[in-house]
Design a protein around this motif. Structure first.
Motif, PDB file in Angstrom:
ATOM      1  N   CYS A 167       0.825  -1.215   0.000  1.00  0.00           N
ATOM      2  CA  CYS A 167       0.000   0.000   0.000  1.00  0.00           C
ATOM      3  C   CYS A 167       0.858   1.264   0.000  1.00  0.00           C
ATOM      4  N   ALA A 168       2.003   1.223   0.697  1.00  0.00           N
ATOM      5  CA  ALA A 168       2.882   2.381   0.709  1.00  0.00           C
ATOM      6  C   ALA A 168       3.450   2.652  -0.682  1.00  0.00           C
ATOM      7  N   GLY A 169       3.793   1.591  -1.411  1.00  0.00           N
ATOM      8  CA  GLY A 169       4.301   1.783  -2.767  1.00  0.00           C
ATOM      9  C   GLY A 169       3.264   2.413  -3.692  1.00  0.00           C
ATOM     10  N   THR A 178      -0.685  12.347  -8.698  1.00  0.00           N
ATOM     11  CA  THR A 178      -1.941  13.073  -8.451  1.00  0.00           C
ATOM     12  C   THR A 178      -1.843  14.033  -7.281  1.00  0.00           C
ATOM     13  N   ARG A 179      -0.685  14.075  -6.606  1.00  0.00           N
ATOM     14  CA  ARG A 179      -0.470  14.950  -5.454  1.00  0.00           C
ATOM     15  C   ARG A 179      -1.334  14.563  -4.252  1.00  0.00           C
ATOM     16  N   ARG A 180      -1.926  13.363  -4.290  1.00  0.00           N
ATOM     17  CA  ARG A 180      -2.668  12.823  -3.163  1.00  0.00           C
ATOM     18  C   ARG A 180      -2.233  11.375  -2.965  1.00  0.00           C
ATOM     19  N   SER A 181      -2.030  10.976  -1.723  1.00  0.00           N
ATOM     20  CA  SER A 181      -1.496   9.639  -1.479  1.00  0.00           C
ATOM     21  C   SER A 181      -2.551   8.543  -1.638  1.00  0.00           C
ATOM     22  N   TRP A 184      -5.563   5.164   2.246  1.00  0.00           N
ATOM     23  CA  TRP A 184      -6.644   4.305   2.722  1.00  0.00           C
ATOM     24  C   TRP A 184      -7.433   3.703   1.567  1.00  0.00           C
ATOM     25  N   TRP A 185      -7.439   4.365   0.430  1.00  0.00           N
ATOM     26  CA  TRP A 185      -8.043   3.773  -0.765  1.00  0.00           C
ATOM     27  C   TRP A 185      -7.308   2.499  -1.145  1.00  0.00           C
ATOM     28  N   HIS A 186      -5.966   2.556  -1.165  1.00  0.00           N
ATOM     29  CA  HIS A 186      -5.182   1.376  -1.524  1.00  0.00           C
ATOM     30  C   HIS A 186      -5.298   0.292  -0.460  1.00  0.00           C
TER      31      HIS A 186
END
Length: 328
Positions: A167-169, A178-181, A184-186
């Protein structure tokens, strides 16, 4: 103001825009344009937006790359009429949107804001609990009682480490593009995908046992590959939301390639397309729906195997007749 010429990010958000008060409007890399776009794949005067008695149009300038509208390429000198809806332009590696004052504005989208932290977290927590329960149960089934605690600890550490790294990758890629991590979606995509694969595997094994259809569990890997491809699609959607159709095509291609390779490897290693040589999973007899087969009928069903076994035995004997194979 009679229109807007917007420059979009990869996530479809407006990076900056040019208010249009009169025609024509020129766009390109040169600083004498009305809209200057810093993109090496854009010509100094790439295109202009103008109007005549027929309406507003886009005229492609002196460029070798042209521009694309709806997947269609337009070269230098060609015109594109602006219709009744905003016009999306792909120019070089940049994406623009031309909006006129006469274009209707889309309806406001509802903001999916959770009422509380619990409403936002409970789907992820529920998926985590279910995945954890499945992991504990499978570890308990596969481990001797004396080694269960040690195996459980190592399994949990390995699963959490792998899941967080995965998920971190993906979150890092989302942050870059996209400038958004979307962390929690991943996480939700991973948990729901793993849970779906576990449920699909258990369901296919149960159906195969209950209905005496070993082919269902024999090819259960196809369903697992389909779920994994769907996981990959939703992960990539957090990185590249602009082209969902293209991402779906990539996911389908990966699914087809993985399935074809697995079938080929099974055929090479086991002389069959399926994955299992025999059905090795048993459930409580009460779940058995297929009618039992008596021993005489079962033995008669084995008769066709005789010719196949004899043929394999002949091939094995023929392979031992070479130099050094006969020690009489």
């Amino acid at each position: 103001m009679i229109g807007l010429l917007e420059v979009l990010d990869r996530d479809e958000h407006v990076r900056h825009y040019l208010p249009i008060a009169s025609w024509p409007v020129r766009a390109g890399r040169a600083i004498d344009n009305d809209l200057v776009i810093d993109d090496p794949h854009i010509a100094p005067h790439h295109f202009q937006v103008d109007a005549d008695e027929s309406g507003v149009f886009v005229l492609v300038g002196d460029t070798v790359n042209g521009l694309r509208v709806g997947g269609k390429r337009f070269d230098a000198g060609q015109r594109i009429a602006v219709g009744d809806t905003p016009l999306r332009l792909a120019v070089g590696e940049s994406h623009l949107c031309l909006r006129l004052a006469s274009h209707p504005v889309q309806a406001e989208l509802p903001l999916h804001t959770p009422h509380s932290l619990w409403h936002a977290a409970w789907p992820t927590l529920a998926a985590f609990v279910l995945v954890l329960a499945a992991l504990l149960f499978s570890t308990w089934l596969d481990t001797d009682p004396d080694e269960w605690t040690r195996a459980l600890g190592s399994t949990l550490v390995a699963a959490l480490t792998a899941g967080l790294a995965w998920c971190a990758g993906w979150s890092l890629l989302s942050k870059i593009f996209t400038r958004r991590s979307h962390f929690w979606w991943h996480v939700r995509v991973l948990l729901l995908g793993v849970l779906a694969i576990d449920v699909a595997g258990a369901a296919t094994r149960l159906i195969a046992f209950s209905l005496s259809l070993p082919v269902v569990s024999d090819f259960s890997f196809v369903l697992s590959y389909a779920i994994a491809a769907a996981m990959l699609y939703f992960h990539v959607l957090g990185v590249e939301p602009r082209h969902p159709a293209r991402m779906r095509a990539v996911a389908v291609g990966i699914f087809l390639a993985g399935t074809a390779l697995s079938l080929w490897f099974n055929l090479q290693n086991r002389d069959q397309l399926g994955e299992e040589l025999y059905m090795n999973h048993l459930f409580p007899p009460a779940l058995r729906l297929a009618r039992p087969v008596d021993s005489d009928r079962f033995v008669r069903g084995l008769a066709p195997l005789q010719s196949r076994l004899d043929e394999k035995a002949k091939k094995r004997d023929a392979g031992g007749d070479g130099p050094g194979g006969d020690e009489d």
